[in-house]
Motif scaffolding. Structure first.
Motif, PDB file in Angstrom:
ATOM      1  N   ILE A 176       0.831  -1.209   0.000  1.00 36.98           N
ATOM      2  CA  ILE A 176       0.000   0.000   0.000  1.00 36.98           C
ATOM      3  C   ILE A 176       0.863   1.256   0.000  1.00 36.98           C
ATOM      4  O   ILE A 176       1.891   1.313   0.667  1.00 36.98           O
ATOM      5  N   GLU A 177       0.458   2.216  -0.816  1.00 37.26           N
ATOM      6  CA  GLU A 177       1.037   3.564  -0.795  1.00 37.26           C
ATOM      7  C   GLU A 177      -0.125   4.532  -0.665  1.00 37.26           C
ATOM      8  O   GLU A 177      -1.193   4.300  -1.232  1.00 37.26           O
ATOM      9  N   GLU A 178       0.094   5.619   0.052  1.00 36.04           N
ATOM     10  CA  GLU A 178      -0.954   6.625   0.262  1.00 36.04           C
ATOM     11  C   GLU A 178      -0.395   8.015   0.012  1.00 36.04           C
ATOM     12  O   GLU A 178       0.768   8.283   0.301  1.00 36.04           O
ATOM     13  N   GLN A 179      -1.253   8.883  -0.501  1.00 36.19           N
ATOM     14  CA  GLN A 179      -0.910  10.313  -0.544  1.00 36.19           C
ATOM     15  C   GLN A 179      -2.135  11.106  -0.125  1.00 36.19           C
ATOM     16  O   GLN A 179      -3.229  10.878  -0.631  1.00 36.19           O
ATOM     17  N   ARG A 180      -1.934  12.046   0.788  1.00 37.29           N
ATOM     18  CA  ARG A 180      -3.048  12.792   1.384  1.00 37.29           C
ATOM     19  C   ARG A 180      -3.262  14.145   0.723  1.00 37.29           C
ATOM     20  O   ARG A 180      -2.291  14.858   0.435  1.00 37.29           O
ATOM     21  N   PHE A 181      -4.515  14.492   0.538  1.00 39.99           N
ATOM     22  CA  PHE A 181      -4.848  15.837   0.079  1.00 39.99           C
ATOM     23  C   PHE A 181      -4.622  16.831   1.220  1.00 39.99           C
ATOM     24  O   PHE A 181      -4.806  16.502   2.393  1.00 39.99           O
ATOM     25  N   SER A 182      -4.230  18.028   0.849  1.00 36.38           N
ATOM     26  CA  SER A 182      -4.110  19.100   1.834  1.00 36.38           C
ATOM     27  C   SER A 182      -5.503  19.473   2.328  1.00 36.38           C
ATOM     28  O   SER A 182      -6.471  19.518   1.560  1.00 36.38           O
ATOM     29  N   SER A 183      -5.620  19.754   3.616  1.00 35.39           N
ATOM     30  CA  SER A 183      -6.930  20.148   4.143  1.00 35.39           C
ATOM     31  C   SER A 183      -7.218  21.627   3.882  1.00 35.39           C
ATOM     32  O   SER A 183      -8.326  22.101   4.085  1.00 35.39           O
ATOM     33  N   ASP A 184      -6.205  22.370   3.417  1.00 36.34           N
ATOM     34  CA  ASP A 184      -6.385  23.808   3.168  1.00 36.34           C
ATOM     35  C   ASP A 184      -7.299  24.075   1.978  1.00 36.34           C
ATOM     36  O   ASP A 184      -7.986  25.090   1.926  1.00 36.34           O
ATOM     37  N   ASP A 185      -7.250  23.165   1.029  1.00 38.37           N
ATOM     38  CA  ASP A 185      -7.972  23.420  -0.218  1.00 38.37           C
ATOM     39  C   ASP A 185      -8.659  22.117  -0.635  1.00 38.37           C
ATOM     40  O   ASP A 185      -8.230  21.435  -1.557  1.00 38.37           O
ATOM     41  N   PRO A 186      -9.725  21.763   0.093  1.00 41.57           N
ATOM     42  CA  PRO A 186     -10.303  20.433  -0.072  1.00 41.57           C
ATOM     43  C   PRO A 186     -10.951  20.205  -1.451  1.00 41.57           C
ATOM     44  O   PRO A 186     -11.474  21.134  -2.059  1.00 41.57           O
ATOM     45  N   VAL A 187     -10.885  18.951  -1.908  1.00 41.99           N
ATOM     46  CA  VAL A 187     -11.595  18.540  -3.110  1.00 41.99           C
ATOM     47  C   VAL A 187     -12.928  17.947  -2.656  1.00 41.99           C
ATOM     48  O   VAL A 187     -12.962  16.972  -1.916  1.00 41.99           O
ATOM     49  N   LEU A 188     -14.017  18.568  -3.103  1.00 37.38           N
ATOM     50  CA  LEU A 188     -15.353  18.100  -2.727  1.00 37.38           C
ATOM     51  C   LEU A 188     -16.016  17.399  -3.899  1.00 37.38           C
ATOM     52  O   LEU A 188     -15.724  17.703  -5.059  1.00 37.38           O
ATOM     53  N   VAL A 189     -16.886  16.459  -3.599  1.00 40.13           N
ATOM     54  CA  VAL A 189     -17.630  15.746  -4.631  1.00 40.13           C
ATOM     55  C   VAL A 189     -19.056  16.287  -4.642  1.00 40.13           C
ATOM     56  O   VAL A 189     -19.691  16.395  -3.581  1.00 40.13           O
ATOM     57  N   SER A 190     -19.525  16.618  -5.828  1.00 42.14           N
ATOM     58  CA  SER A 190     -20.866  17.236  -5.933  1.00 42.14           C
ATOM     59  C   SER A 190     -21.968  16.185  -5.941  1.00 42.14           C
ATOM     60  O   SER A 190     -22.540  15.866  -6.981  1.00 42.14           O
ATOM     61  N   VAL A 191     -22.224  15.620  -4.763  1.00 37.15           N
ATOM     62  CA  VAL A 191     -23.364  14.697  -4.609  1.00 37.15           C
ATOM     63  C   VAL A 191     -24.188  15.142  -3.416  1.00 37.15           C
ATOM     64  O   VAL A 191     -23.684  15.781  -2.510  1.00 37.15           O
TER      65      VAL A 191
END
Lengths: 163, 163
Positions: B148-163
């Motif tokens: 397993i490898e992981e990479q985290r998104f920054s919480s400063d500029d979140p990616v939201l899903v439009s649902v």
């Protein structure tokens, strides 16, 4: 008449594994949002150059009363079935070496949240469903070699299931 | 905002297979009572002594709006997910090599009758379900090695899903 009994891990242990979350080893993953019920079946498909296949079987109901027509086994690999809709279904296996020995037949009622993994070489009846149609996810073996044996019940003296 | 599109085999082809009966190769078995939709995913788990695992994941919904928190990949094996209840769920993958490149993220809405098999090494978001809870059958790799490898998104500029 063959009388179905409830499917349990203990009763099915001679034939393979019951695939279910109830009582299974589990742990949290995905930052606690998901529970992993881990490694629920011994997938044994590598014999003689085999590989795992993932398939879906769409089974339809046999006429009532349900009558056994043949037993089959896969000498080269395990075969796992998991229901994709929440209906009870039937599992028929046999103790001992003679697949047609009616006194040794065992019928289980599996719930719609229980799958089974038949160990390599275990005699079992093909899918028997109780609703008009039910889908299952299957993990079994693909590859070289003859991986099926069948033995048919005589139609003169049918084995019926009491459902 | 990431806008989900319907999951299709064609759109998902760069990332793996869509596991579904629709359009799949099939043939009758069990004396015509069952249809086998055959070999729906390339289960690729043998690298470095790996073996197939069959597990169940019980996923719970994230708070709305749904926000991506990390991407992960499994360098040693494929990972297949198939829903065990008939609810839509979300699949997030990324084109190109940078898992956090927001312009390259792709979100699919899978139906409750569609699974996916992520090809070995394909970056994807952990399970995202839309109902309070949903179970999935998983076929992935067990065995030695770091898978397993992981990479985290920054919480400063979140990616939201439009649902």
């Amino acid at each position: 008449m063959l009388d179905p009994r409830p499917l349990t891990r203990e009763a099915f242990a001679p034939f393979g594994e019951v695939i279910e979350t109830e009582g299974a080893h589990s742990y949290p993953i995905n930052e606690g949002t998901t529970t992993r019920f881990h490694d629920l079946a011994e997938v044994d498909v590598a014999t003689e150059g085999g590989r795992p296949l993932l398939s879906i079987f769409r089974a339809t109901a046999r006429p009532r009363p349900i009558r056994l027509w043949l037993m089959e086994r896969h000498p080269l690999g395990s075969q796992a079935f998991y229901p994709l809709s929440d209906y009870d279904w039937l599992v028929v296996v046999v103790s001992g070496d003679d697949p047609l020995a009616r006194d040794n037949l065992v019928c289980f009622t599996a719930s719609g949240r229980q799958g089974v993994n038949y160990r390599r070489g275990v005699w079992h009846h093909p899918l028997l469903v109780l609703e008009p149609a039910q889908d299952f996810l299957i993990v079994d073996r693909g590859g070289p070699g003859e991986n099926i044996e069948e033995q048919r019940f005589s139609s003169d003296d049918p084995v019926l299931v009491s459902v």
